[in-house]
Design a protein around this motif. Structure first.
Motif, mmCIF file in Angstrom:
data_model
loop_
_atom_site.group_PDB
_atom_site.id
_atom_site.type_symbol
_atom_site.label_atom_id
_atom_site.label_comp_id
_atom_site.label_asym_id
_atom_site.label_seq_id
_atom_site.Cartn_x
_atom_site.Cartn_y
_atom_site.Cartn_z
ATOM 1 N N ALA A 111 28.363 -7.877 58.722
ATOM 2 C CA ALA A 111 29.498 -8.628 58.413
ATOM 3 C C ALA A 111 30.658 -7.872 58.521
ATOM 4 O O ALA A 111 31.707 -8.415 59.130
ATOM 5 N N SER A 112 30.795 -6.737 58.045
ATOM 6 C CA SER A 112 32.010 -6.116 57.837
ATOM 7 C C SER A 112 32.595 -5.696 59.110
ATOM 8 O O SER A 112 33.859 -6.021 59.061
ATOM 9 N N ASN A 113 31.939 -5.428 59.976
ATOM 10 C CA ASN A 113 32.437 -4.759 61.156
ATOM 11 C C ASN A 113 31.811 -5.635 62.470
ATOM 12 O O ASN A 113 31.995 -5.240 63.669
ATOM 13 N N LEU A 114 30.842 -6.519 62.401
ATOM 14 C CA LEU A 114 30.232 -7.264 63.441
ATOM 15 C C LEU A 114 29.370 -6.531 64.323
ATOM 16 O O LEU A 114 29.245 -6.734 65.386
ATOM 17 N N THR A 115 28.931 -5.331 63.670
ATOM 18 C CA THR A 115 27.988 -4.434 64.559
ATOM 19 C C THR A 115 26.399 -5.120 64.591
ATOM 20 O O THR A 115 26.106 -5.560 63.484
ATOM 21 N N PHE A 116 25.967 -5.232 65.864
ATOM 22 C CA PHE A 116 24.618 -5.629 66.053
ATOM 23 C C PHE A 116 23.583 -4.664 65.093
ATOM 24 O O PHE A 116 23.685 -3.458 65.150
ATOM 25 N N ARG A 117 22.661 -5.357 64.417
ATOM 26 C CA ARG A 117 21.786 -4.713 63.636
ATOM 27 C C ARG A 117 20.555 -4.650 64.054
ATOM 28 O O ARG A 117 19.652 -3.782 64.047
ATOM 29 N N ASP A 118 19.944 -5.873 64.208
ATOM 30 C CA ASP A 118 18.609 -6.078 64.606
ATOM 31 C C ASP A 118 18.300 -7.565 65.241
ATOM 32 O O ASP A 118 19.131 -8.359 65.268
ATOM 33 N N ALA A 119 17.035 -7.772 65.864
ATOM 34 C CA ALA A 119 16.693 -8.913 66.182
ATOM 35 C C ALA A 119 15.063 -9.173 66.363
ATOM 36 O O ALA A 119 14.328 -8.342 66.020
ATOM 37 N N CYS A 120 14.912 -10.288 66.400
ATOM 38 C CA CYS A 120 13.319 -10.613 66.167
ATOM 39 C C CYS A 120 13.170 -12.016 67.195
ATOM 40 O O CYS A 120 14.075 -12.684 67.280
ATOM 41 N N SER A 121 11.943 -12.094 67.909
ATOM 42 C CA SER A 121 11.696 -13.263 68.689
ATOM 43 C C SER A 121 11.315 -14.614 67.799
ATOM 44 O O SER A 121 10.542 -14.171 66.747
ATOM 45 N N ILE A 122 11.627 -15.845 68.277
ATOM 46 C CA ILE A 122 10.964 -16.910 67.493
ATOM 47 C C ILE A 122 10.605 -17.849 68.478
ATOM 48 O O ILE A 122 10.903 -17.807 69.835
#
Length: 332
Positions: free
Chosen positions: A158-169
């Protein structure tokens, strides 16, 4: 030819109306943000007041007082209040935009969908949410691909909008990612992410974060019967209630539904009647310093416009017009 054309229009009027409205929405790129001050320590500050009625949901009450702010912005589709209560994040189709509490820009992330997913034709971010996980404030975003065959949940710092992770749904559409940090039904004490399809929605999907393991869905019920919503656009968790927005752009209205997160019971909480075409988008309902607030985003499809927030339970009140009429909208 004229007779045939008239007959065709008669049979396809709704489709023509919807198509024309959608084209107008694509041509106009200004979104409106309506910021409603609902209630403060049980003192009403708006016509529409959300009151907790003992844990079983939310009850709409109406007063004569009013407090509402409006902002114009480019591509404000989704909206989330960050956990520090000092900033919002707005989402566009491929944008995340961090702002202050009056929606002045703090940080813009263009091309917010990471390149590896953009290469797989993921091209749309839905409504977003924010929550603290493992001591870190995160933004949760649902993305979908073209032609709507895959969906994912993405998180950003949230602080710098850096992408962190992802998962498929396992969804074709992903209208929203709404976060219950307390991990209610089926995931006690853990973070749960809610999402749904766009059309013909009979249940809200629930996923455990991280990893997006599928949990028991929340099946929608009305009057003790299964029910279905269509054109679901956004969602927000507030206490034990999941608020959903649905859109009817061709018919100049958007609805806000309140869903009991324990039972799936659903009721129509509010209707936003729009004089002029606009597409209902995201929602954020939250408490801050003992006050309740609601933020709604609309994509403007025509000018001039006017908006009425209406109580579906008391028809005698539906002509109350909140001070939202405007003929111009300049983006901030």
């Amino acid at each position: 030819i004229v007779t045939n054309t008239r007959e065709w229009l008669k049979n396809h009027f709704a489709c023509v109306l919807i198509s024309a409205s959608l084209i107008a929405c694509m041509l106009i790129s200004i979104s409106l943000i309506f910021y409603y001050h609902l209630t403060c320590n049980n003192t009403a500050h708006a016509e529409a007041v959300l009151m907790d009625n003992g844990g079983s949901g939310w009850e709409i009450q109406w007063t004569t007082a009013m407090s509402r702010d409006m902002y114009a912005h480019h591509n404000a589709q989704g909206v989330a209040l960050l956990p520090d209560n000092r900033s919002f994040v707005l989402s566009g189709s491929n944008v995340l935009h961090k702002t202050n509490l009056t929606f002045a820009s703090e940080l813009l992330l263009d091309r917010a969908i990471p390149a590896q997913f953009a290469a797989e034709n993921f091209e749309h971010i839905g409504d977003i949410s924010a929550a603290v996980y493992a001591g870190e404030a995160l933004v949760f975003a649902a993305i979908e691909n073209e032609p709507n065959t895959q969906a994912k949940i993405l998180t950003y710092t949230a602080s710098n909008l850096t992408f962190r992770d992802a998962c498929s749904i396992p969804q074709r559409h992903a209208s929203f990612a709404a976060v219950d940090a307390a991990g209610n039904t089926g995931n006690a004490g853990n973070t749960t992410v809610y999402s749904s399809e766009y059309r013909d929605v009979t249940e809200i999907k629930r996923y455990a974060y991280p990893g997006c393991a599928e949990l028991e869905p929340l099946r929608l019920r009305r009057d003790n019967k299964e029910t279905m919503l269509t054109k679901v656009q956004g969602a927000s968790v507030a206490g034990r209630t999941l608020f959903l927005t649905t859109d009817a752009v061709a018919f100049n209205r958007g609805n806000i539904f309140a869903v009991n997160m324990d039972t799936g019971d659903i009721e129509l909480a509010m209707t936003l009647q729009i004089d002029g075409a606009a597409e209902m988008e995201g929602i954020e309902v939250f408490e801050s310093n003992g006050c309740m607030f609601m933020v709604i985003t609309l994509k403007l499809c025509s000018t001039p416009y006017a908006v009425q927030l209406m109580n579906p339970r008391e028809t005698r009140e539906t002509n109350k017009t909140m001070n939202t009429t405007n003929t111009t909208a300049e983006p901030v």
